[in-house]
Write a protein that holds these residues in place. Structure first.
Motif, PDB file in Angstrom:
ATOM      1  N   VAL A  85       4.135  43.683 -10.634  1.00 13.19           N
ATOM      2  CA  VAL A  85       4.820  43.158 -11.807  1.00 13.19           C
ATOM      3  C   VAL A  85       4.922  44.260 -12.839  1.00 13.19           C
ATOM      4  CG1 VAL A  85       4.126  40.764 -11.444  1.00 13.19           C
ATOM      5  CG2 VAL A  85       2.630  42.298 -12.713  1.00 13.19           C
ATOM      6  N   GLN A  86       5.946  44.149 -13.675  1.00 16.90           N
ATOM      7  CA  GLN A  86       6.105  45.062 -14.794  1.00 16.90           C
ATOM      8  C   GLN A  86       5.642  44.333 -16.047  1.00 16.90           C
ATOM      9  OE1 GLN A  86       8.863  44.810 -12.401  1.00 16.90           O
ATOM     10  NE2 GLN A  86       7.623  46.429 -11.475  1.00 16.90           N
ATOM     11  N   LEU A  87       4.882  45.042 -16.874  1.00 21.08           N
ATOM     12  CA  LEU A  87       4.226  44.423 -18.020  1.00 21.08           C
ATOM     13  C   LEU A  87       4.590  45.139 -19.311  1.00 21.08           C
ATOM     14  CD1 LEU A  87       0.702  44.129 -16.355  1.00 21.08           C
ATOM     15  CD2 LEU A  87       2.432  42.336 -16.531  1.00 21.08           C
ATOM     16  N   VAL A  88       4.848  44.379 -20.367  1.00 28.95           N
ATOM     17  CA  VAL A  88       5.163  44.936 -21.683  1.00 28.95           C
ATOM     18  C   VAL A  88       4.352  44.202 -22.732  1.00 28.95           C
ATOM     19  CG1 VAL A  88       6.939  45.391 -23.382  1.00 28.95           C
ATOM     20  CG2 VAL A  88       7.491  45.551 -20.941  1.00 28.95           C
ATOM     21  N   GLU A  89       3.524  44.946 -23.464  1.00 25.44           N
ATOM     22  CA  GLU A  89       2.701  44.351 -24.518  1.00 25.44           C
ATOM     23  C   GLU A  89       3.411  44.409 -25.860  1.00 25.44           C
ATOM     24  OE1 GLU A  89      -0.206  46.848 -21.900  1.00 25.44           O
ATOM     25  OE2 GLU A  89       1.777  47.074 -22.821  1.00 25.44           O
ATOM     26  N   SER A  90       3.031  43.490 -26.736  1.00 25.61           N
ATOM     27  CA  SER A  90       3.523  43.487 -28.111  1.00 25.61           C
ATOM     28  C   SER A  90       2.484  42.814 -28.996  1.00 25.61           C
ATOM     29  CB  SER A  90       4.864  42.751 -28.208  1.00 25.61           C
ATOM     30  OG  SER A  90       4.718  41.396 -27.812  1.00 25.61           O
ATOM     31  N   GLY A  91       2.633  43.004 -30.304  1.00 21.29           N
ATOM     32  CA  GLY A  91       1.776  42.287 -31.251  1.00 21.29           C
ATOM     33  C   GLY A  91       0.684  43.106 -31.902  1.00 21.29           C
ATOM     34  N   GLY A  92       0.546  44.371 -31.537  1.00 20.61           N
ATOM     35  CA  GLY A  92      -0.470  45.188 -32.184  1.00 20.61           C
ATOM     36  C   GLY A  92      -0.120  45.497 -33.625  1.00 20.61           C
ATOM     37  N   GLY A  93      -1.056  46.115 -34.332  1.00 22.50           N
ATOM     38  CA  GLY A  93      -0.800  46.484 -35.710  1.00 22.50           C
ATOM     39  C   GLY A  93      -2.073  46.796 -36.452  1.00 22.50           C
ATOM     40  N   LEU A  94      -1.953  46.829 -37.778  1.00 21.22           N
ATOM     41  CA  LEU A  94      -3.067  47.131 -38.665  1.00 21.22           C
ATOM     42  C   LEU A  94      -3.529  45.846 -39.338  1.00 21.22           C
ATOM     43  CD1 LEU A  94      -4.865  49.134 -40.253  1.00 21.22           C
ATOM     44  CD2 LEU A  94      -2.947  49.363 -41.868  1.00 21.22           C
ATOM     45  N   VAL A  95      -4.829  45.611 -39.301  1.00 24.43           N
ATOM     46  CA  VAL A  95      -5.390  44.405 -39.903  1.00 24.43           C
ATOM     47  C   VAL A  95      -6.734  44.749 -40.545  1.00 24.43           C
ATOM     48  CG1 VAL A  95      -6.537  43.678 -37.769  1.00 24.43           C
ATOM     49  CG2 VAL A  95      -5.907  41.964 -39.476  1.00 24.43           C
ATOM     50  N   GLN A  96      -7.091  44.020 -41.574  1.00 22.54           N
ATOM     51  CA  GLN A  96      -8.388  44.230 -42.211  1.00 22.54           C
ATOM     52  C   GLN A  96      -9.493  43.557 -41.396  1.00 22.54           C
ATOM     53  OE1 GLN A  96      -8.036  42.884 -46.288  1.00 22.54           O
ATOM     54  NE2 GLN A  96      -7.469  44.938 -46.970  1.00 22.54           N
ATOM     55  N   ALA A  97     -10.687  44.072 -41.547  1.00 21.93           N
ATOM     56  CA  ALA A  97     -11.840  43.471 -40.880  1.00 21.93           C
ATOM     57  C   ALA A  97     -11.943  41.996 -41.264  1.00 21.93           C
ATOM     58  CB  ALA A  97     -13.113  44.204 -41.270  1.00 21.93           C
ATOM     59  N   GLY A  98     -12.233  41.169 -40.261  1.00 22.36           N
ATOM     60  CA  GLY A  98     -12.296  39.729 -40.465  1.00 22.36           C
ATOM     61  C   GLY A  98     -10.985  39.022 -40.198  1.00 22.36           C
ATOM     62  N   GLY A  99      -9.922  39.775 -40.052  1.00 23.56           N
ATOM     63  CA  GLY A  99      -8.613  39.196 -39.817  1.00 23.56           C
ATOM     64  C   GLY A  99      -8.353  38.888 -38.349  1.00 23.56           C
ATOM     65  N   SER A 100      -7.118  38.468 -38.084  1.00 27.04           N
ATOM     66  CA  SER A 100      -6.731  38.057 -36.737  1.00 27.04           C
ATOM     67  C   SER A 100      -5.433  38.734 -36.310  1.00 27.04           C
ATOM     68  CB  SER A 100      -6.531  36.541 -36.678  1.00 27.04           C
ATOM     69  OG  SER A 100      -7.723  35.853 -36.977  1.00 27.04           O
ATOM     70  N   LEU A 101      -5.294  38.894 -35.013  1.00 23.66           N
ATOM     71  CA  LEU A 101      -4.059  39.367 -34.403  1.00 23.66           C
ATOM     72  C   LEU A 101      -3.876  38.639 -33.083  1.00 23.66           C
ATOM     73  CD1 LEU A 101      -3.919  43.279 -34.749  1.00 23.66           C
ATOM     74  CD2 LEU A 101      -2.333  41.633 -35.746  1.00 23.66           C
ATOM     75  N   ARG A 102      -2.622  38.490 -32.696  1.00 25.15           N
ATOM     76  CA  ARG A 102      -2.327  37.899 -31.394  1.00 25.15           C
ATOM     77  C   ARG A 102      -1.466  38.878 -30.610  1.00 25.15           C
ATOM     78  NH1 ARG A 102      -2.798  32.718 -29.456  1.00 25.15           N
ATOM     79  NH2 ARG A 102      -1.521  32.154 -27.642  1.00 25.15           N
TER      80      ARG A 102
ATOM     81  N   GLN B  57       2.234  49.527 -21.158  1.00 27.43           N
ATOM     82  CA  GLN B  57       2.201  50.818 -21.835  1.00 27.43           C
ATOM     83  C   GLN B  57       1.155  50.855 -22.953  1.00 27.43           C
ATOM     84  OE1 GLN B  57       4.289  48.442 -22.603  1.00 27.43           O
ATOM     85  NE2 GLN B  57       4.293  48.391 -24.836  1.00 27.43           N
ATOM     86  N   GLY B  58       0.661  49.710 -23.347  1.00 27.28           N
ATOM     87  CA  GLY B  58      -0.365  49.637 -24.380  1.00 27.28           C
ATOM     88  C   GLY B  58       0.204  49.374 -25.757  1.00 27.28           C
ATOM     89  N   THR B  59      -0.619  48.765 -26.606  1.00 27.89           N
ATOM     90  CA  THR B  59      -0.251  48.509 -27.995  1.00 27.89           C
ATOM     91  C   THR B  59      -1.458  48.815 -28.868  1.00 27.89           C
ATOM     92  OG1 THR B  59       0.722  46.884 -29.521  1.00 27.89           O
ATOM     93  CG2 THR B  59      -0.840  46.031 -27.894  1.00 27.89           C
ATOM     94  N   GLN B  60      -1.211  49.493 -29.983  1.00 31.93           N
ATOM     95  CA  GLN B  60      -2.300  49.942 -30.851  1.00 31.93           C
ATOM     96  C   GLN B  60      -2.768  48.815 -31.762  1.00 31.93           C
ATOM     97  OE1 GLN B  60      -3.863  53.144 -31.154  1.00 31.93           O
ATOM     98  NE2 GLN B  60      -5.254  52.007 -32.501  1.00 31.93           N
ATOM     99  N   VAL B  61      -4.083  48.645 -31.822  1.00 28.35           N
ATOM    100  CA  VAL B  61      -4.710  47.732 -32.766  1.00 28.35           C
ATOM    101  C   VAL B  61      -5.656  48.551 -33.634  1.00 28.35           C
ATOM    102  CG1 VAL B  61      -6.307  45.795 -33.048  1.00 28.35           C
ATOM    103  CG2 VAL B  61      -4.527  45.707 -31.285  1.00 28.35           C
ATOM    104  N   THR B  62      -5.462  48.475 -34.939  1.00 26.41           N
ATOM    105  CA  THR B  62      -6.301  49.209 -35.876  1.00 26.41           C
ATOM    106  C   THR B  62      -6.898  48.221 -36.866  1.00 26.41           C
ATOM    107  OG1 THR B  62      -4.913  51.180 -35.682  1.00 26.41           O
ATOM    108  CG2 THR B  62      -6.419  51.072 -37.547  1.00 26.41           C
TER     109      THR B  62
END
Length: 128
Positions: A2-19, A120-125
């Motif tokens: 299968v071919q896979l594509v991620e999305s939804g990464g980004g910059l968030v403060q400690a205690g926050g949420s990301l999907r 390909q990966g998505t950055q979470v900071t």
């Protein structure tokens, strides 16, 4: 495969949420054990969460247990990772991956190489 594509990464403060979301192409998506992994600079890639083909069973290492939730929708060919109570040490590139092996095998063996398809990966900071 299968071919896979991620999305939804980004910059968030400690205690926050990301999907994070992973979209898969291919008619055989539902046959694969799916997983999320992460790799921080200078560190090895590590397991974050895995899920059975049916979504009926999941695995989390202690580092994320109780904070992260993996889910999948086989009708939409997607697998998501809900990340809550984020910490600065969660900062990494997050990857979606698929394995043709059963969930019980990949969890028992803990081998990155058991996953044959990768996005390909998505950055979470996470800032402190």
């Amino acid at each position: 495969q299968v071919q896979l594509v991620e999305s939804g990464g980004g910059l968030v403060q400690a205690g926050g949420s990301l999907r994070l979301s992973c979209a898969a192409s291919g008619r055989t998506f539902s046959r694969y054990t799916m997983g999320w992994f992460r790799q921080a600079p200078g560190k090895e890639r590590e397991f974050v969460a895995t899920i059975t083909w049916s979504g009926g069973s999941t695995y989390y290492p202690d580092s994320v247990k109780g904070r992260f939730t993996i889910s999948r929708d086989n009708a939409k060919n997607t697998v998501d990772l809900q990340m809550n109570s984020l910490k600065p040490e969660d900062t990494a590139v997050y990857y979606c991956a698929a394995s043709p092996l059963s969930h019980s095998v990949v969890v028992a063996r803990q081998r990155i190489s058991d996953f044959s398809s990768w996005g390909q990966g998505t950055q979470v900071t996470v800032s402190s």
